[in-house]
Design a protein around this motif. Structure first.
Motif, PDB file in Angstrom:
ATOM      1  N   VAL A  93      -6.085  24.011  38.158  1.00 17.50           N
ATOM      2  CA  VAL A  93      -7.612  22.421  38.221  1.00 17.50           C
ATOM      3  C   VAL A  93      -7.297  20.952  39.260  1.00 17.50           C
ATOM      4  N   ILE A  94      -6.295  21.455  39.674  1.00 17.84           N
ATOM      5  CA  ILE A  94      -6.716  20.501  41.587  1.00 17.84           C
ATOM      6  C   ILE A  94      -7.899  20.449  42.260  1.00 17.84           C
ATOM      7  N   PRO A  95      -7.742  21.802  42.558  1.00 16.56           N
ATOM      8  CA  PRO A  95      -9.019  21.923  43.227  1.00 16.56           C
ATOM      9  C   PRO A  95      -9.901  22.005  42.443  1.00 16.56           C
ATOM     10  N   ALA A  96     -10.085  22.660  41.143  1.00 14.96           N
ATOM     11  CA  ALA A  96     -10.983  22.919  40.183  1.00 14.96           C
ATOM     12  C   ALA A  96     -11.913  21.256  40.055  1.00 14.96           C
ATOM     13  N   PHE A  97     -10.968  20.674  40.213  1.00 17.50           N
ATOM     14  CA  PHE A  97     -11.615  18.619  40.153  1.00 17.50           C
ATOM     15  C   PHE A  97     -12.536  18.200  41.409  1.00 17.50           C
ATOM     16  N   ILE A  98     -11.339  18.875  42.241  1.00 24.01           N
ATOM     17  CA  ILE A  98     -12.311  17.909  44.081  1.00 24.01           C
ATOM     18  C   ILE A  98     -13.343  18.816  43.754  1.00 24.01           C
ATOM     19  N   ILE A  99     -13.978  20.419  44.392  1.00 25.42           N
ATOM     20  CA  ILE A  99     -15.244  20.670  43.672  1.00 25.42           C
ATOM     21  C   ILE A  99     -16.090  20.858  42.951  1.00 25.42           C
ATOM     22  N   GLY A 100     -15.354  20.536  41.448  1.00 30.37           N
ATOM     23  CA  GLY A 100     -15.860  20.471  40.509  1.00 30.37           C
ATOM     24  C   GLY A 100     -16.962  19.077  39.919  1.00 30.37           C
ATOM     25  N   VAL A 101     -15.323  18.178  40.840  1.00 30.57           N
ATOM     26  CA  VAL A 101     -15.589  16.842  39.739  1.00 30.57           C
ATOM     27  C   VAL A 101     -15.805  15.991  41.101  1.00 30.57           C
ATOM     28  N   GLY A 102     -14.622  16.086  41.684  1.00 30.55           N
ATOM     29  CA  GLY A 102     -15.347  15.460  42.938  1.00 30.55           C
ATOM     30  C   GLY A 102     -14.453  13.597  43.443  1.00 30.55           C
ATOM     31  N   PRO A 103     -14.279  13.682  44.532  1.00 30.41           N
ATOM     32  CA  PRO A 103     -13.744  11.700  44.669  1.00 30.41           C
ATOM     33  C   PRO A 103     -15.280  10.684  44.003  1.00 30.41           C
ATOM     34  N   ARG A 104     -14.173  10.505  42.599  1.00 27.32           N
ATOM     35  CA  ARG A 104     -14.891   8.566  42.788  1.00 27.32           C
ATOM     36  C   ARG A 104     -16.973   8.896  42.206  1.00 27.32           C
ATOM     37  N   PRO A 105     -16.471   9.715  41.666  1.00 22.53           N
ATOM     38  CA  PRO A 105     -17.789  10.409  40.179  1.00 22.53           C
ATOM     39  C   PRO A 105     -18.577   9.378  39.952  1.00 22.53           C
ATOM     40  N   GLU A 106     -20.103   9.343  39.565  1.00 22.51           N
ATOM     41  CA  GLU A 106     -20.220   8.512  39.229  1.00 22.51           C
ATOM     42  C   GLU A 106     -20.982   8.621  37.484  1.00 22.51           C
ATOM     43  N   LYS A 107     -21.664   7.548  37.333  1.00 21.61           N
ATOM     44  CA  LYS A 107     -21.385   6.908  35.679  1.00 21.61           C
ATOM     45  C   LYS A 107     -23.139   6.560  35.746  1.00 21.61           C
ATOM     46  N   ALA A 108     -24.458   7.781  34.915  1.00 20.57           N
ATOM     47  CA  ALA A 108     -25.690   6.931  34.606  1.00 20.57           C
ATOM     48  C   ALA A 108     -25.255   5.505  33.845  1.00 20.57           C
ATOM     49  N   PRO A 109     -26.127   4.745  34.626  1.00 26.71           N
ATOM     50  CA  PRO A 109     -26.325   3.868  34.145  1.00 26.71           C
ATOM     51  C   PRO A 109     -26.796   3.375  33.152  1.00 26.71           C
ATOM     52  N   THR A 110     -26.160   2.940  32.276  1.00 29.72           N
ATOM     53  CA  THR A 110     -26.694   2.322  30.697  1.00 29.72           C
ATOM     54  C   THR A 110     -28.182   2.545  30.400  1.00 29.72           C
ATOM     55  N   TRP A 111     -29.194   1.676  31.477  1.00 32.52           N
ATOM     56  CA  TRP A 111     -30.316   1.472  30.755  1.00 32.52           C
ATOM     57  C   TRP A 111     -31.631   2.795  31.457  1.00 32.52           C
ATOM     58  N   ALA A 112     -30.629   4.108  31.656  1.00 37.51           N
ATOM     59  CA  ALA A 112     -31.113   5.599  32.183  1.00 37.51           C
ATOM     60  C   ALA A 112     -30.518   6.007  31.414  1.00 37.51           C
ATOM     61  N   ARG A 113     -29.551   6.047  29.900  1.00 39.08           N
ATOM     62  CA  ARG A 113     -29.282   7.006  29.481  1.00 39.08           C
ATOM     63  C   ARG A 113     -30.236   7.163  28.069  1.00 39.08           C
ATOM     64  N   ARG A 114     -30.171   8.350  27.697  1.00 35.96           N
ATOM     65  CA  ARG A 114     -30.929   8.583  26.636  1.00 35.96           C
ATOM     66  C   ARG A 114     -30.413   9.424  25.532  1.00 35.96           C
ATOM     67  N   ALA A 115     -30.668   9.358  24.381  1.00 34.34           N
ATOM     68  CA  ALA A 115     -30.091   9.850  23.372  1.00 34.34           C
ATOM     69  C   ALA A 115     -29.355  12.273  23.741  1.00 34.34           C
ATOM     70  N   ALA A 116     -27.817  12.019  23.650  1.00 31.04           N
ATOM     71  CA  ALA A 116     -27.182  13.351  24.378  1.00 31.04           C
ATOM     72  C   ALA A 116     -27.297  14.322  23.403  1.00 31.04           C
ATOM     73  N   SER A 117     -28.139  14.930  24.546  1.00 29.89           N
ATOM     74  CA  SER A 117     -28.221  16.428  23.747  1.00 29.89           C
ATOM     75  C   SER A 117     -26.913  17.327  23.527  1.00 29.89           C
ATOM     76  N   THR A 118     -27.210  17.926  22.197  1.00 35.15           N
ATOM     77  CA  THR A 118     -25.898  18.375  21.468  1.00 35.15           C
ATOM     78  C   THR A 118     -25.553  19.814  22.558  1.00 35.15           C
ATOM     79  N   SER A 119     -24.033  19.799  23.007  1.00 33.43           N
ATOM     80  CA  SER A 119     -23.772  20.964  23.849  1.00 33.43           C
ATOM     81  C   SER A 119     -22.788  21.543  23.043  1.00 33.43           C
ATOM     82  N   THR A 120     -22.822  23.773  23.747  1.00 34.87           N
ATOM     83  CA  THR A 120     -22.440  24.164  22.380  1.00 34.87           C
ATOM     84  C   THR A 120     -20.910  23.994  23.656  1.00 34.87           C
ATOM     85  N   THR A 121     -20.598  23.599  24.621  1.00 33.81           N
ATOM     86  CA  THR A 121     -19.392  24.043  25.805  1.00 33.81           C
ATOM     87  C   THR A 121     -18.802  23.414  25.487  1.00 33.81           C
TER      88      THR A 121
END
Length: 438
Positions: free
Chosen positions: A410-438
């Motif tokens: 999971v460690i290299p998976a995190f480094i590659i897939g998420v990375g250091p300091r992941p950013e979150k969408a600003p509140t004013w840019a968000r829209r209703a989250a779509s339904t996910s089956t994953t």
């Protein structure tokens, strides 16, 4: 979908006035790649008037980076776009496997162990992703995308950049802006024109991209193949495999002189499961050469201008992290500059605007340095030894440790897939989250 069309919401305000005339916007974004379009969408959702200039007529350029990492998938979810993305034809990579001793493959990264909404890397043609983002941005009244607008330089007022010059089918023109953001890649015109200094890192290899049409299933693992001074990475897609062949820098002419038959034979040897399909590589014209560069600007900004993505830090293709890093830059930049753009900060004292832009660089420098350091380590310890015909396998101690404690993948998976300091969408840019089956 009509790819790459001009999206306009206010014809009187945004219509191209023709040769020699000037347009105005609040934020001019140069380059319609992932960083430029994500930044444009986010700023438009903040109510900022934003214009993206893209030199091509559409997004249909193959062999761009096509990896969409878990962090970017989560961003699409937050923006209300994941269902539309998930409906696109794509494949999923859940593991990274390296060849081990005695012909036994070793699982080095397992994305399915990540505690994220979408624990995999999606492989999708980049033009589909860009069309999706551009269409979402077109729904915002303050967003304009202008294709076939090739930026040729910047406009200055003293030492401050106040817009860009461009050529288009209607002639040359000018786009004035409070802030210009360069998202035009490693060969950025804006970066070069402004003269921002960069630190270069040596890279000893290049990449040759091509595709092999096949019905052979390759599963959900990414498996590099190594043999006789050659390295290839096969990326499974629906109906074909995208192949990245690595070789020593400066050898493109020699590769082409050997001809297509030799190239097909090399592919069949490294990827024997595709041996029956290599005749589908019609000619060397189907093989695209990427001159791999690794650098980063010492200063990402100047008065009135900011560089992000590859324009600020050219990345190696190792790990496919370039898109993810560029998108994270765009999210951070949008969060930091949106309010100052609305307040007119960049029209005021140069120092006020520069302090805002400096915050973007401070926020994103650490992730860039860490990822580039990891890429340089992989270049030196894995890629270059493999290209020198030396056998390369993970250290035996590491193999034993991973087999005893598979959760470590999971460690290299995190480094590659998420990375250091992941950013979150600003509140004013968000829209209703779509339904996910994953």
């Amino acid at each position: 979908m009509e790819s790459g069309r001009v999206r306009e919401t206010d014809a009187d305000r945004n219509a191209d006035p023709g040769a020699g005339a000037s347009m105005r916007t609040t934020c001019a974004i140069v380059g319609g790649g992932p960083a430029g379009l994500v930044l444009g969408l986010l700023l438009a959702r903040a109510g900022v008037q934003v214009t993206v200039l893209e030199k091509h007529a559409d997004f249909l350029r193959d062999f761009r980076g096509d990896t969409v990492h878990p962090t970017t998938l989560g961003l699409l979810d937050d923006l209300g776009l994941f269902d539309r993305f998930d409906a696109l034809p794509h494949s999923r990579i859940s593991q990274v496997v390296l060849p081990g001793p005695a012909g036994q493959d070793v699982q080095m990264a397992d994305f399915s162990r990540l505690r994220v909404r979408h624990p995999y890397v999606a492989m999708v043609p980049q033009w589909d992703l860009l069309d999706l983002i551009a269409d979402a941005a077109a729904a915002e009244p303050s967003f304009t995308l202008r294709t076939r607008h090739d930026v040729t330089g910047v406009i200055r007022d003293g030492d401050r950049v106040v817009g860009v010059e461009y050529s288009s089918p209607t002639g040359n023109g000018r786009l004035l802006a409070d802030l210009t953001v360069a998202c035009d890649g490693r060969w950025s015109v804006v970066r070069r024109t402004v003269g921002l200094p960069a630190r270069q890192f040596p890279v000893g290899f290049d990449v040759w991209w091509y595709r092999v049409n096949t019905a052979q299933p390759l599963g959900e693992s990414l498996l590099p193949r190594i043999g006789k001074g050659r390295v290839a990475i096969a990326i499974p897609r629906r109906g074909y495999v995208q192949v990245a062949a690595l070789g020593r820098k400066g050898t493109d002419a020699a590769v082409r002189r050997r001809g297509i038959e030799a190239f097909r034979a090399d592919t069949a040897q490294l990827l024997p499961e595709l041996a029956g399909d290599v005749d589908g590589i019609a000619s060397m014209d189907d093989v695209k050469h990427l001159d791999v560069r690794l650098d980063r600007l010492r200063r990402w900004y100047a008065p009135g201008v900011l560089c992000i993505g590859d324009a600020a830090h050219a990345m190696s293709p190792v790990g496919g992290v370039g898109i993810n890093l560029a998108v994270q830059d765009a999210v951070a930049a949008a969060r930091i500059v949106a309010n100052p753009l609305r307040r007119g900060t960049f029209r005021g004292a140069a120092r006020d605007g520069e302090r805002v832009l400096a915050r973007v660089q401070r926020r994103r420098t650490m992730p860039t340095i860490l990822i580039q350091a990891l890429q340089r380590f992989i270049h030196a310890r894995l890629i270059m030894p493999a290209l020198s015909s030396r056998g390369v396998t993970p250290p035996r101690r590491l193999i034993r440790l991973i087999r005893r404690l598979p959760g470590l993948t999971v460690i290299p998976a995190f480094i590659i897939g998420v990375g250091p300091r992941p950013e979150k969408a600003p509140t004013w840019a968000r829209r209703a989250a779509s339904t996910s089956t994953t």
